[in-house]
Structures are given as C-alpha cells and as structure tokens.
Design a protein around this motif. Sequence first.
Motif, PDB file in Angstrom:
ATOM      1  N   VAL A  10     -10.758   5.219  -7.580  1.00 34.44           N
ATOM      2  CA  VAL A  10     -10.403   3.880  -7.318  1.00 34.44           C
ATOM      3  C   VAL A  10      -9.237   3.755  -6.151  1.00 34.44           C
ATOM      4  CG1 VAL A  10      -9.418   1.801  -8.335  1.00 34.44           C
ATOM      5  CG2 VAL A  10     -11.359   2.858  -9.641  1.00 34.44           C
ATOM      6  N   THR A  11      -9.290   3.025  -5.290  1.00 37.25           N
ATOM      7  CA  THR A  11      -8.403   2.881  -4.309  1.00 37.25           C
ATOM      8  C   THR A  11      -7.193   2.221  -4.339  1.00 37.25           C
ATOM      9  OG1 THR A  11      -9.827   1.678  -2.930  1.00 37.25           O
ATOM     10  CG2 THR A  11     -10.088   3.872  -2.736  1.00 37.25           C
ATOM     11  N   GLU A  13      -5.184  -1.192  -7.001  1.00 33.53           N
ATOM     12  CA  GLU A  13      -5.382  -2.014  -8.191  1.00 33.53           C
ATOM     13  C   GLU A  13      -5.908  -3.212  -8.336  1.00 33.53           C
ATOM     14  OE1 GLU A  13      -1.576  -1.453 -10.295  1.00 33.53           O
ATOM     15  OE2 GLU A  13      -1.569   0.854 -10.094  1.00 33.53           O
ATOM     16  N   PHE A  15      -8.606  -4.152  -8.636  1.00 36.23           N
ATOM     17  CA  PHE A  15      -9.522  -4.544  -9.729  1.00 36.23           C
ATOM     18  C   PHE A  15      -8.995  -5.217 -11.275  1.00 36.23           C
ATOM     19  CE2 PHE A  15      -7.503  -0.528 -11.004  1.00 36.23           C
ATOM     20  CZ  PHE A  15      -7.274  -0.481 -12.170  1.00 36.23           C
ATOM     21  N   VAL A 102     -13.286   0.485 -15.561  1.00 34.59           N
ATOM     22  CA  VAL A 102     -12.246   1.359 -14.891  1.00 34.59           C
ATOM     23  C   VAL A 102     -11.304   1.804 -15.779  1.00 34.59           C
ATOM     24  CG1 VAL A 102     -10.693   0.993 -12.800  1.00 34.59           C
ATOM     25  CG2 VAL A 102     -12.781  -0.390 -13.033  1.00 34.59           C
ATOM     26  N   GLU A 104      -7.642   3.609 -16.050  1.00 38.46           N
ATOM     27  CA  GLU A 104      -6.495   3.747 -15.732  1.00 38.46           C
ATOM     28  C   GLU A 104      -5.835   4.898 -16.678  1.00 38.46           C
ATOM     29  OE1 GLU A 104      -2.568   1.485 -13.891  1.00 38.46           O
ATOM     30  OE2 GLU A 104      -3.470   0.861 -15.599  1.00 38.46           O
ATOM     31  N   ALA A 115     -13.625   4.674 -11.810  1.00 39.38           N
ATOM     32  CA  ALA A 115     -14.485   3.520 -12.070  1.00 39.38           C
ATOM     33  C   ALA A 115     -15.686   4.072 -12.657  1.00 39.38           C
ATOM     34  CB  ALA A 115     -14.618   2.679 -11.182  1.00 39.38           C
ATOM     35  N   LYS A 128     -21.092  -2.617  -4.345  1.00 40.19           N
ATOM     36  CA  LYS A 128     -19.536  -1.837  -4.613  1.00 40.19           C
ATOM     37  C   LYS A 128     -18.571  -2.553  -4.227  1.00 40.19           C
ATOM     38  CE  LYS A 128     -21.969   2.497  -3.266  1.00 40.19           C
ATOM     39  NZ  LYS A 128     -22.111   3.554  -2.404  1.00 40.19           N
ATOM     40  N   TRP A 131     -12.459  -1.958  -4.023  1.00 38.58           N
ATOM     41  CA  TRP A 131     -11.421  -0.848  -4.449  1.00 38.58           C
ATOM     42  C   TRP A 131     -12.116   0.201  -4.872  1.00 38.58           C
ATOM     43  CZ3 TRP A 131     -13.514  -0.743  -9.189  1.00 38.58           C
ATOM     44  CH2 TRP A 131     -13.935  -1.744  -9.725  1.00 38.58           C
ATOM     45  N   LEU A 132     -13.418   0.385  -4.897  1.00 39.81           N
ATOM     46  CA  LEU A 132     -14.239   1.527  -5.168  1.00 39.81           C
ATOM     47  C   LEU A 132     -14.140   2.505  -4.090  1.00 39.81           C
ATOM     48  CD1 LEU A 132     -15.828   1.953  -7.772  1.00 39.81           C
ATOM     49  CD2 LEU A 132     -17.985   1.590  -6.322  1.00 39.81           C
TER      50      LEU A 132
END
Length: 156
Positions: A10-11, A13, A15, A102, A104, A115, A128, A131-132
């Motif tokens: 995940v690139t 936050e 999400f 997802v 964390e 994710a 997609k 943030w994927l």
Amino acid sequence: MQEIERKFLVTSEAFKNEAHKRTHIVQGFLNANPERTVRIRTRANDGFLTVKGKANKSGLSRFEWEKQISLSEAEDLLHLCEPGIIEKTRYEVSSGDHTFEVDEFKGENEGLIIAEIELGSENEPFSKPEWLGEEVTGNIKYYNSQLSKNPFKNWI
C-alpha cells in the motif's frame, strides 16, 4: 476450502478514509512452516484456529480451513505459539464488487501495510484503488507466518 488471494503493498494511508470497518488482530503460529501453517488469531471478541496449505505455483491459491473458537481458548493457545506474535489493525475497504482487507502492522512489523483481496477465480477482474502499490502475491516474505520469524524492521 480453496483460498484465492492477491496481495499488494500500500502506497499511502488514503485507504483509511475509505474504510467501513476497522479491527484489532493478534495472531501467532503453532506451526509457521510454509508447507502447512497453523495459526491462532484473536479478532475483536472472537478466536480462530486456521490451517493453511502450501500455495500453488502462482502463489494465488492454497487450501485454507478455519474454525471459530472462544476468545479465551485463542488467548490460551497464543501462549503456545512460536516466537513472533503479529499485531495489526485490519481495515476493510469496498472496491467495486470486492472488499480489500488492508493490514497495518504494529510492533516489529511497524511501517508495513499490505492489502489483500479474495477472488472467486485466479483470473477474476477487480478494480484497483489509487493507493494500491506493487503486487507481492506469492512472495513468501510477506506471509504473516514469515513476518513472525523475520519482521519488517529487519529488512530496512
């Protein structure tokens, strides 16, 4: 009882703003061998015992069996687990007809966010979110069982 799942880094936050559910998870492994893992998990007020088999060649599919157990049973079994208990917050995010889970990670895996999406077939299309990031399906170092042995903090 076949699980078909894809995993992604995940690139951002972002999400978190899209999540409709958030749950604290603690899990350990009675057996963390990639050929067959036996996991104990607490999630909210529930406990779970899960057995997973070896992934197929693509890393997308593997046998999974799960049984709900009481929270107190799961907490007792966590004391028998191999070293390296995993703690994480799971966010559920709807995306089209699917839900991304997802995770964390906390503790020794702090900074890692992965994710996962479960699919009905290996070729099932899905949308997609922005943030994927990079797909890590089949990369064993991202399996929770392996994160318990070689946590993210050791990679950097």
